[in-house]
Design a protein around this motif. Structure first.
Motif, PDB file in Angstrom:
ATOM      1  N   LEU A   1      68.897  27.091 -59.828  1.00 50.26           N
ATOM      2  CA  LEU A   1      69.958  27.161 -60.831  1.00 50.26           C
ATOM      3  C   LEU A   1      69.383  27.425 -62.223  1.00 50.26           C
ATOM      4  N   ARG A   2      68.163  26.960 -62.479  1.00 53.52           N
ATOM      5  CA  ARG A   2      67.515  27.234 -63.769  1.00 53.52           C
ATOM      6  C   ARG A   2      66.903  28.619 -63.816  1.00 53.52           C
ATOM      7  N   HIS A   3      66.345  29.056 -62.694  1.00 50.36           N
ATOM      8  CA  HIS A   3      65.702  30.370 -62.611  1.00 50.36           C
ATOM      9  C   HIS A   3      66.420  31.151 -61.514  1.00 50.36           C
ATOM     10  N   ARG A   4      67.478  31.851 -61.888  1.00 47.89           N
ATOM     11  CA  ARG A   4      68.357  32.489 -60.893  1.00 47.89           C
ATOM     12  C   ARG A   4      67.640  33.579 -60.102  1.00 47.89           C
ATOM     13  N   SER A   5      66.654  34.226 -60.678  1.00 40.69           N
ATOM     14  CA  SER A   5      65.992  35.319 -59.966  1.00 40.69           C
ATOM     15  C   SER A   5      64.701  34.866 -59.281  1.00 40.69           C
ATOM     16  N   ALA A   6      64.489  33.554 -59.145  1.00 41.89           N
ATOM     17  CA  ALA A   6      63.287  33.048 -58.477  1.00 41.89           C
ATOM     18  C   ALA A   6      63.324  33.402 -56.996  1.00 41.89           C
ATOM     19  N   THR A   7      62.152  33.683 -56.443  1.00 40.32           N
ATOM     20  CA  THR A   7      62.071  34.019 -55.024  1.00 40.32           C
ATOM     21  C   THR A   7      61.782  32.762 -54.215  1.00 40.32           C
ATOM     22  N   ALA A   8      61.992  32.872 -52.912  1.00 41.64           N
ATOM     23  CA  ALA A   8      61.724  31.729 -52.032  1.00 41.64           C
ATOM     24  C   ALA A   8      60.235  31.394 -52.010  1.00 41.64           C
ATOM     25  N   ILE A   9      59.379  32.401 -52.172  1.00 35.85           N
ATOM     26  CA  ILE A   9      57.925  32.160 -52.179  1.00 35.85           C
ATOM     27  C   ILE A   9      57.535  31.302 -53.366  1.00 35.85           C
ATOM     28  N   SER A  10      58.032  31.661 -54.562  1.00 43.11           N
ATOM     29  CA  SER A  10      57.669  30.883 -55.755  1.00 43.11           C
ATOM     30  C   SER A  10      58.212  29.461 -55.677  1.00 43.11           C
ATOM     31  N   THR A  11      59.393  29.295 -55.105  1.00 41.97           N
ATOM     32  CA  THR A  11      59.962  27.950 -54.971  1.00 41.97           C
ATOM     33  C   THR A  11      59.157  27.119 -53.986  1.00 41.97           C
ATOM     34  N   ALA A  12      58.776  27.711 -52.862  1.00 38.58           N
ATOM     35  CA  ALA A  12      58.010  26.976 -51.848  1.00 38.58           C
ATOM     36  C   ALA A  12      56.674  26.502 -52.403  1.00 38.58           C
ATOM     37  N   GLN A  13      56.089  27.239 -53.335  1.00 39.91           N
ATOM     38  CA  GLN A  13      54.808  26.845 -53.909  1.00 39.91           C
ATOM     39  C   GLN A  13      54.962  25.768 -54.976  1.00 39.91           C
TER      40      GLN A  13
ATOM     41  N   LEU B   1      53.263  17.443 -49.143  1.00 36.71           N
ATOM     42  CA  LEU B   1      51.946  17.289 -48.536  1.00 36.71           C
ATOM     43  C   LEU B   1      51.470  18.614 -47.946  1.00 36.71           C
ATOM     44  N   ARG B   2      52.397  19.380 -47.362  1.00 35.16           N
ATOM     45  CA  ARG B   2      52.040  20.693 -46.840  1.00 35.16           C
ATOM     46  C   ARG B   2      53.037  21.710 -47.372  1.00 35.16           C
ATOM     47  N   ARG B   3      52.688  22.968 -47.267  1.00 34.78           N
ATOM     48  CA  ARG B   3      53.496  24.035 -47.845  1.00 34.78           C
ATOM     49  C   ARG B   3      54.807  24.207 -47.086  1.00 34.78           C
ATOM     50  N   LEU B   4      55.890  24.409 -47.827  1.00 37.25           N
ATOM     51  CA  LEU B   4      57.197  24.651 -47.217  1.00 37.25           C
ATOM     52  C   LEU B   4      57.272  26.089 -46.705  1.00 37.25           C
ATOM     53  N   SER B   5      58.019  26.280 -45.639  1.00 31.71           N
ATOM     54  CA  SER B   5      58.223  27.645 -45.171  1.00 31.71           C
ATOM     55  C   SER B   5      59.332  28.298 -45.994  1.00 31.71           C
ATOM     56  N   LEU B   6      59.322  29.620 -46.012  1.00 30.68           N
ATOM     57  CA  LEU B   6      60.338  30.355 -46.764  1.00 30.68           C
ATOM     58  C   LEU B   6      61.714  30.150 -46.148  1.00 30.68           C
ATOM     59  N   GLN B   7      61.763  30.027 -44.832  1.00 36.08           N
ATOM     60  CA  GLN B   7      63.046  29.829 -44.166  1.00 36.08           C
ATOM     61  C   GLN B   7      63.650  28.477 -44.535  1.00 36.08           C
ATOM     62  N   THR B   8      62.811  27.458 -44.722  1.00 35.01           N
ATOM     63  CA  THR B   8      63.314  26.144 -45.136  1.00 35.01           C
ATOM     64  C   THR B   8      63.959  26.243 -46.505  1.00 35.01           C
ATOM     65  N   VAL B   9      63.321  26.956 -47.431  1.00 33.42           N
ATOM     66  CA  VAL B   9      63.894  27.130 -48.768  1.00 33.42           C
ATOM     67  C   VAL B   9      65.224  27.870 -48.669  1.00 33.42           C
ATOM     68  N   ARG B  10      65.272  28.926 -47.875  1.00 29.99           N
ATOM     69  CA  ARG B  10      66.525  29.677 -47.715  1.00 29.99           C
ATOM     70  C   ARG B  10      67.621  28.804 -47.103  1.00 29.99           C
ATOM     71  N   ASN B  11      67.246  27.963 -46.140  1.00 29.28           N
ATOM     72  CA  ASN B  11      68.234  27.067 -45.519  1.00 29.28           C
ATOM     73  C   ASN B  11      68.796  26.081 -46.530  1.00 29.28           C
ATOM     74  N   ARG B  12      67.931  25.519 -47.383  1.00 21.33           N
ATOM     75  CA  ARG B  12      68.413  24.553 -48.385  1.00 21.33           C
ATOM     76  C   ARG B  12      69.315  25.229 -49.408  1.00 21.33           C
ATOM     77  N   LEU B  13      69.006  26.470 -49.770  1.00 21.70           N
ATOM     78  CA  LEU B  13      69.870  27.204 -50.704  1.00 21.70           C
ATOM     79  C   LEU B  13      71.210  27.536 -50.050  1.00 21.70           C
ATOM     80  N   ARG B  14      71.184  27.851 -48.768  1.00 22.51           N
ATOM     81  CA  ARG B  14      72.429  28.132 -48.056  1.00 22.51           C
ATOM     82  C   ARG B  14      73.290  26.880 -47.980  1.00 22.51           C
TER      83      ARG B  14
END
Length: 193
Positions: free
Chosen positions: A79-91, A96-109
């Motif tokens: 919501l703060r960075h509307r054009s942020a990608t799932a990769i940048s959010t996951a990082q 403890l371990r890196r999030l998958s891109l699909q997990t980020v997309r699922n949470r946004l959905r």
């Protein structure tokens, strides 16, 4: 499989429903008060009598990869960075371990934040207005036969690679023209130069 009562009633509401049933109210009255189907209250009451607990039953399937706090931070980040990608959010999400891109997309959905192409708002300056007035003065004397010689076409993009370089913004419904979702571009000077 989790019961309907677990899916529709929060933990606090489950305890309230059990308390009302123990006070002697009917299942139908409790269901009406909780705005839930009577069969869900019946299953909740039956499980409480068997297990003496209104807690969630153990569920099959893979456990959730993120906590509720991490889910909120994913939503707030987009919501703060509307054009942020799932990769940048996951990082950026602390884990403890890196999030998958699909997990980020699922949470946004789940938060009803969809990736859409943005509406590009023009940056209008005083010189833009002057150029538009000048253009109108040049073509105001044209008649229909002059305009028939102009060919208007619809341009389409055909990407040869996977990513065509277009930017996407994450927005909810009815947020197309919100300032945070509208990048401003200066198309006039880009075409003139």
């Amino acid at each position: 499989m989790p019961s309907k009562a677990n899916q529709m009633l929060s933990k606090a509401n489950r305890h309230i429903a059990i308390g009302l049933l123990e006070d002697g109210q009917s299942q139908r009255a409790v269901a009406r008060r909780m705005n839930i189907h009577q069969s869900a209250i019946s299953r909740l009451w039956e499980r409480y009598r068997r297990q003496t607990s209104a807690a969630d039953a153990p569920r099959s399937g893979r456990p959730r990869a993120t906590t509720a706090a991490q889910d909120r931070s994913i939503q707030v980040h987009h919501l703060r960075h509307r054009s942020a990608t799932a990769i940048s959010t996951a990082q950026q999400i602390p884990r403890l371990r890196r999030l998958s891109l699909q997990t980020v997309r699922n949470r946004l959905r789940e938060a009803v934040l969809r990736a859409r192409r943005p509406y590009y708002g023009p940056v209008l300056r005083q010189e833009h207005g002057l150029h538009r007035v000048q253009w109108c003065h040049n073509f105001q004397i044209w008649n229909v036969s002059n305009w028939r010689r102009i060919w208007f076409s619809d341009e389409s993009r055909f990407p040869l690679e996977l990513h065509d370089g277009r930017m996407q913004v994450h927005r909810r419904r009815c947020e197309r023209f919100v300032n945070a979702c509208v990048p401003q571009v200066d198309r006039f000077f880009r075409t003139v130069l």
